[in-house]
Motif scaffolding. Structure first.
Motif, mmCIF file in Angstrom:
data_model
loop_
_atom_site.group_PDB
_atom_site.id
_atom_site.type_symbol
_atom_site.label_atom_id
_atom_site.label_comp_id
_atom_site.label_asym_id
_atom_site.label_seq_id
_atom_site.Cartn_x
_atom_site.Cartn_y
_atom_site.Cartn_z
ATOM 1 N N LEU A 209 0.850 -1.180 0.000
ATOM 2 C CA LEU A 209 0.000 0.000 0.000
ATOM 3 C C LEU A 209 0.887 1.232 0.000
ATOM 4 O O LEU A 209 1.871 1.290 0.724
ATOM 5 C CB LEU A 209 -0.906 0.037 1.237
ATOM 6 N N ARG A 210 0.540 2.197 -0.827
ATOM 7 C CA ARG A 210 1.203 3.505 -0.801
ATOM 8 C C ARG A 210 0.136 4.518 -0.428
ATOM 9 O O ARG A 210 -0.888 4.645 -1.117
ATOM 10 C CB ARG A 210 1.842 3.820 -2.153
ATOM 11 N N VAL A 211 0.368 5.197 0.667
ATOM 12 C CA VAL A 211 -0.625 6.099 1.234
ATOM 13 C C VAL A 211 -0.103 7.525 1.128
ATOM 14 O O VAL A 211 0.947 7.852 1.681
ATOM 15 C CB VAL A 211 -0.911 5.762 2.715
ATOM 16 N N VAL A 220 -5.216 6.119 -0.513
ATOM 17 C CA VAL A 220 -4.592 4.802 -0.371
ATOM 18 C C VAL A 220 -4.626 4.068 -1.704
ATOM 19 O O VAL A 220 -5.692 3.946 -2.328
ATOM 20 C CB VAL A 220 -5.321 3.962 0.703
ATOM 21 N N VAL A 221 -3.472 3.584 -2.120
ATOM 22 C CA VAL A 221 -3.368 2.831 -3.372
ATOM 23 C C VAL A 221 -2.830 1.435 -3.063
ATOM 24 O O VAL A 221 -1.775 1.291 -2.436
ATOM 25 C CB VAL A 221 -2.454 3.547 -4.381
ATOM 26 N N ARG A 222 -3.575 0.439 -3.501
ATOM 27 C CA ARG A 222 -3.136 -0.956 -3.367
ATOM 28 C C ARG A 222 -2.302 -1.318 -4.581
ATOM 29 O O ARG A 222 -2.714 -1.101 -5.727
ATOM 30 C CB ARG A 222 -4.334 -1.900 -3.265
ATOM 31 N N SER A 243 -4.831 0.087 -7.536
ATOM 32 C CA SER A 243 -6.252 0.353 -7.333
ATOM 33 C C SER A 243 -6.469 1.127 -6.039
ATOM 34 O O SER A 243 -5.735 0.929 -5.062
ATOM 35 C CB SER A 243 -7.054 -0.952 -7.300
ATOM 36 N N PRO A 244 -7.490 2.004 -6.006
ATOM 37 C CA PRO A 244 -7.806 2.710 -4.757
ATOM 38 C C PRO A 244 -8.184 1.729 -3.665
ATOM 39 O O PRO A 244 -8.763 0.667 -3.926
ATOM 40 C CB PRO A 244 -8.997 3.596 -5.154
ATOM 41 N N LEU A 293 0.702 7.608 -9.024
ATOM 42 C CA LEU A 293 -0.448 7.004 -8.359
ATOM 43 C C LEU A 293 -1.747 7.615 -8.869
ATOM 44 O O LEU A 293 -2.748 6.909 -9.069
ATOM 45 C CB LEU A 293 -0.339 7.197 -6.845
ATOM 46 N N GLU A 294 -1.739 8.940 -9.079
ATOM 47 C CA GLU A 294 -2.927 9.590 -9.626
ATOM 48 C C GLU A 294 -3.168 9.144 -11.063
ATOM 49 O O GLU A 294 -4.315 8.900 -11.470
ATOM 50 C CB GLU A 294 -2.774 11.109 -9.562
ATOM 51 N N ILE A 295 -2.097 9.025 -11.829
ATOM 52 C CA ILE A 295 -2.238 8.564 -13.211
ATOM 53 C C ILE A 295 -2.805 7.157 -13.261
ATOM 54 O O ILE A 295 -3.682 6.842 -14.078
ATOM 55 C CB ILE A 295 -0.871 8.626 -13.926
ATOM 56 N N LYS A 296 -2.336 6.293 -12.368
ATOM 57 C CA LYS A 296 -2.760 4.893 -12.367
ATOM 58 C C LYS A 296 -4.188 4.697 -11.878
ATOM 59 O O LYS A 296 -4.880 3.773 -12.308
ATOM 60 C CB LYS A 296 -1.811 4.072 -11.488
ATOM 61 N N THR A 297 -4.626 5.539 -10.935
ATOM 62 C CA THR A 297 -5.907 5.277 -10.264
ATOM 63 C C THR A 297 -6.973 6.335 -10.484
ATOM 64 O O THR A 297 -8.159 6.078 -10.246
ATOM 65 C CB THR A 297 -5.693 5.163 -8.740
#
Length: 319
Positions: A209-211, A220-222, A243-244, A293-297
């Protein structure tokens, strides 16, 4: 509330993509055109601080309205860039004077800091954050930080299983990945005498997780690190699913305690969910990367950060 274009300052290197993205969000979402400052421009450009009966006045060439700044994103700034002279002692003196001037000029601003530079510097120390995380109630893997080869060998034997090692500090030098201790590494432990190293019991991941912590708001990103090449270091593989996600309330509460103890209003935290279901704290970077993370989710992390600077609130309507 911020009402004018001179109220937000971003202190970062000119080529920083995160700073450019935040500048665009501030402009498009809040009609705020922030000031940008790369400390390397000083002393090539002049600056002054004036204090008198009428108050204070701060001046830096190219920046209009510095005294009106009420929010600052302290984002990976370089030190001032002082041209080299003929004597090392003279160079050190000039560097110290320039750094003291710029830090005093900026740190004296009555502004909302993301993050406070003193707290930011303290929180960058891995030992500080690991100890604070343990006291905050976070699960932390067994850890040793040492430059003693004998102690390192004892710890590796004590763990009786896989152990990782990683750097203790941070710098702008080449990226240093987290790696598993291999048998061949045992013959090179003497090298840590000159570079203290973190050794940690390896947590076999269910996922990572990257928070991104923005003023108490958790993004939070899984990261499905188990399915790719990033089981040891999830930063090395962006090809897996992102994923969020959400944190269990006890974990969220522990992170809130940790960030409060460190004095941080912003940070990027790395957690690992082990096969035992435990959420293990690995580290927090007060100036961590999050654009991918924003780009991915699709999570509105930049909007959240912009809101924190403008309103002191990292929440985003609809999320």
């Amino acid at each position: 509330m911020t009402t004018g274009p001179e109220r937000v300052l971003i202190v970062s290197e000119t080529e920083d993509l995160h700073a450019a993205a935040l500048q665009a969000v501030l402009r498009d979402r809040y009609a705020v055109n922030p000031l940008r400052l790369d400390l390397r421009d000083f002393p090539g450009e002049p600056g002054s601080f004036r204090l008198g009966e009428s108050g204070t006045q701060r001046e830096l060439a190219g920046l209009t309205g510095l005294d009106e700044v009420r929010a600052v994103w302290w984002r990976r700034p370089h030190p001032s860039r002082v041209p080299a002279g003929t004597r090392a002692d003279d160079d050190a003196y000039r560097q110290a004077e320039c750094d003291a001037f710029m830090e005093g000029l900026l740190w004296s601003l009555p502004a909302r800091w993301v993050n406070d530079p003193g707290r930011d510097r303290l929180a960058h120390r891995k030992i500080v954050q690991l100890d604070a995380a343990r006291r905050a109630g976070c699960a932390v893997p067994d850890t040793l930080v040492t430059n003693d080869p004998g102690r390192a060998r004892e710890f590796i034997e004590y763990c009786a299983g896989p152990v990782i090692f990683k750097r203790t500090g941070t710098s702008r030098a080449e990226f240093a990945e987290t790696r598993l201790v291999e048998p061949t590494d045992l013959d090179r432990l003497g090298a840590i005498r000159w570079a203290p190293t973190i050794f940690q019991r390896y947590i076999d991941p269910e996922c990572d997780l990257r928070v991104v912590w923005v003023g108490g708001r958790e993004w939070v990103v899984r990261i499905d690190s188990r399915s790719g090449a990033g089981q040891v270091d999830s930063r090395l593989d962006v090809s897996v699913d992102f994923s969020p996600n959400r944190l269990p309330p006890p974990v969220s509460a522990a992170l809130a305690t940790l960030m409060d103890a460190l004095g941080l209003v912003f940070g990027v935290l790395d957690l690992r969910i082990g096969l035992d279901g435990e959420h293990y704290f690995l580290e927090v970077n007060p100036q961590g990367q999050f654009a991918y993370l924003e780009i991915k989710t699709g999570l509105p992390i930049f909007a959240s950060l912009a809101g924190l600077l403008v309103h002191g609130d990292g929440s985003v309507s609809g999320w």
